[in-house]
Write a protein that holds these residues in place. Structure first.
Motif, mmCIF file in Angstrom:
data_model
loop_
_atom_site.group_PDB
_atom_site.id
_atom_site.type_symbol
_atom_site.label_atom_id
_atom_site.label_comp_id
_atom_site.label_asym_id
_atom_site.label_seq_id
_atom_site.Cartn_x
_atom_site.Cartn_y
_atom_site.Cartn_z
ATOM 1 N N LEU A 17 41.847 69.668 55.678
ATOM 2 C CA LEU A 17 41.546 68.261 55.924
ATOM 3 C C LEU A 17 41.904 67.407 54.712
ATOM 4 O O LEU A 17 42.320 66.253 54.872
ATOM 5 C CB LEU A 17 40.062 68.100 56.279
ATOM 6 N N SER A 18 41.766 67.962 53.511
ATOM 7 C CA SER A 18 42.162 67.221 52.307
ATOM 8 C C SER A 18 43.661 66.936 52.331
ATOM 9 O O SER A 18 44.098 65.801 52.074
ATOM 10 C CB SER A 18 41.809 68.013 51.048
ATOM 11 N N TYR A 40 37.276 62.673 56.678
ATOM 12 C CA TYR A 40 37.337 63.474 55.449
ATOM 13 C C TYR A 40 36.077 63.303 54.610
ATOM 14 O O TYR A 40 35.533 64.283 54.082
ATOM 15 C CB TYR A 40 38.566 63.084 54.636
ATOM 16 N N THR A 76 44.533 64.261 54.891
ATOM 17 C CA THR A 76 44.205 62.906 54.445
ATOM 18 C C THR A 76 45.166 62.446 53.356
ATOM 19 O O THR A 76 45.538 61.267 53.303
ATOM 20 C CB THR A 76 42.760 62.859 53.933
#
Length: 458
Positions: free
Chosen positions: A267-268, A327, A271
């Motif tokens: 997810l990092s 996030y 984003t």
């Protein structure tokens, strides 16, 4: 100074308690490694002031008979970090790995440990010895000039790297110490035959000339030679403009990026890609973002003190804000630091933020997974091309919405953090779609004029 090694392993347990080990099996391996090292120290009856390279080598030789080299190297780094902890706690005087790194000016602790694993450790250590910074005959001149320029408010980081590389070359060739600076520069230019090196040598020569002029005003500054820079410009690689389909594929791969030890990483990366594409951010700007820079209520993100010493507040699209909300919630559930000055993109390895190099490595890996880059090498699209794509696709949208892009270029330059539109023009790559839209705009504008001229002809 507290006694170590202890007999009950209490110090090891206190050290493990400070670590954020996610895997339930990690403490077992850490404990096994550190106890084996402590046993060697106890057998040799070392005092805190006698913790030396010999102790570490004795443990390495003993463990080499039981572990493969890769495993041994990994666990030697565990011992290295434990020794740093003991130094901080005042239980030993110094870490022998840190001492060797300082002595040989090594790049990292891992380099030292790999050398100690060699059959002839002394020879291996000598082979990795690096020269001390600015230890050449021109070292003081270059160091003082860097300090002067930085005191005047310039970052002067790129120029400092030029000086550092030239200084290492001079230390490796002591026979040039008595030669004039012009001869030194000639040998440095001949060390590599690439266009980029020739351009760097020209810039370095001008910087050295300025340094000598500051020291002695009677020294005439060097006249610039534009030819090396022109040669580099001829080899300029055309940016890859990512299509919306390309971006969607990259985002899908980021979502499923394999990372069993760091569940937040996919997810990092997702984003990061969203911000790099939707806001046109540089990788360094992504890495330096703090939690306080995100304002979900206002729908903005603040970029502070980046290139050209400029800060800016950027409004974000709804899709980018939605990705940020998701996030931030996942980040909170992972119990990441919530202080305003903590890094927005955080990882649990050392409880730190991602560096720009780490971000670049992960995102390039995503490009390889997507089949856009070969498995090795620098060929293929770059991550920075997302910034080029942001500009081109933004102009395309203006054309399709009936907006004159020329009127919006100053706003686009401000959004990108440029000083003026001249820097922004570099990012405008003429694609087939952009050329089609521009041609259609010109046809709509120019057709009535052509018809009018035809009507007035006799």
């Amino acid at each position: 100074m507290n006694p170590w090694p202890d007999t009950d392993g209490r110090i090891i347990e206190r050290y493990l308690g400070r670590l954020r080990l996610r895997s339930p099996t990690s403490p077992i391996y850490y404990r096994q490694t550190l106890r084996s090292f402590q046993e060697v120290v106890a057998r040799r009856q070392c005092s805190p002031s006698e913790m030396s390279r010999d102790v570490l080598e004795a443990w390495l030789r003993e463990r080499a008979a039981q572990w493969p080299e890769t495993t041994l190297l990994h666990r030697a780094r565990i011992v290295d970090r434990f020794l740093d902890f003991l130094v901080q706690e005042g239980m030993i005087v110094s870490n022998p790995v840190a001492n060797l790194r300082a002595e040989y000016h090594a790049k990292s602790d891992k380099t030292i440990l790999r050398a100690l694993l060699a059959s002839d450790a002394d020879q291996a250590l000598e082979s990795i010895r690096r020269f001390p910074p600015f230890g050449s005959v021109l070292g003081n001149l270059m160091r003082d000039h860097i300090a002067l320029m930085q005191a005047r408010g310039y970052r002067y980081q790129t120029q400092a790297r030029w000086f550092w590389r030239f200084d290492r070359f001079l230390q490796a060739h002591p026979e040039l110490a008595r030669e004039p600076v012009s001869v030194m520069l000639q040998h440095w230019a001949a060390a590599r035959r690439t266009a980029n090196h020739a351009a760097e040598c020209e810039r370095l020569a001008r910087a050295l000339s300025k340094a000598q002029h500051h020291l002695d005003p009677d020294t005439k500054p060097r006249r610039p030679d534009p030819r090396p820079a022109q040669q580099v410009a001829r080899q300029w690689r055309r940016p890859h403009i990512y299509s919306p389909e390309d971006v969607r594929r990259l985002l899908d791969i980021a979502r499923t990026y394999p990372s069993p030890r760091a569940p937040l990483r996919p997810l990092s990366l997702y984003t990061m890609l969203v911000l790099a594409y939707c806001a046109g951010l540089r990788l360094g700007e992504v890495a330096r973002l703090n939690l306080a820079d995100v304002d979900l209520v206002a729908g903005t993100i603040t970029i502070r003190e980046t290139k050209f010493f400029k800060s800016r507040i950027l409004p974000l699209a709804d899709s980018a804000l939605s990705a940020l909300r998701e996030y931030l919630e996942a980040r909170r559930q992972e119990k990441a630091p919530q202080s305003p000055d903590s890094g927005l993109f955080w990882h649990d390895q050392g409880n730190a933020r991602y560096t720009s190099h780490a971000i670049a490595g992960c995102l390039v890996d995503i490009l390889r997974w997507a089949g856009m880059k070969p498995a090795k090498g620098k060929a293929g699209p770059r991550i920075h091309d997302l910034r080029h794509s942001f500009v081109v696709n933004r102009i395309l949208e203006w054309y399709r919405s009936g907006i004159n892009p020329q009127d919006k270029l100053p706003f686009l330059a401000t959004y990108l953090g440029h000083r003026d539109i001249h820097s922004t023009l570099v990012y405008i790559t003429v694609t087939q779609e952009l050329l089609q839209e521009a041609s259609e705009r010109f046809r709509t504008f120019g057709a009535p004029c052509l018809l009018a001229s035809e009507e007035v002809q006799p």
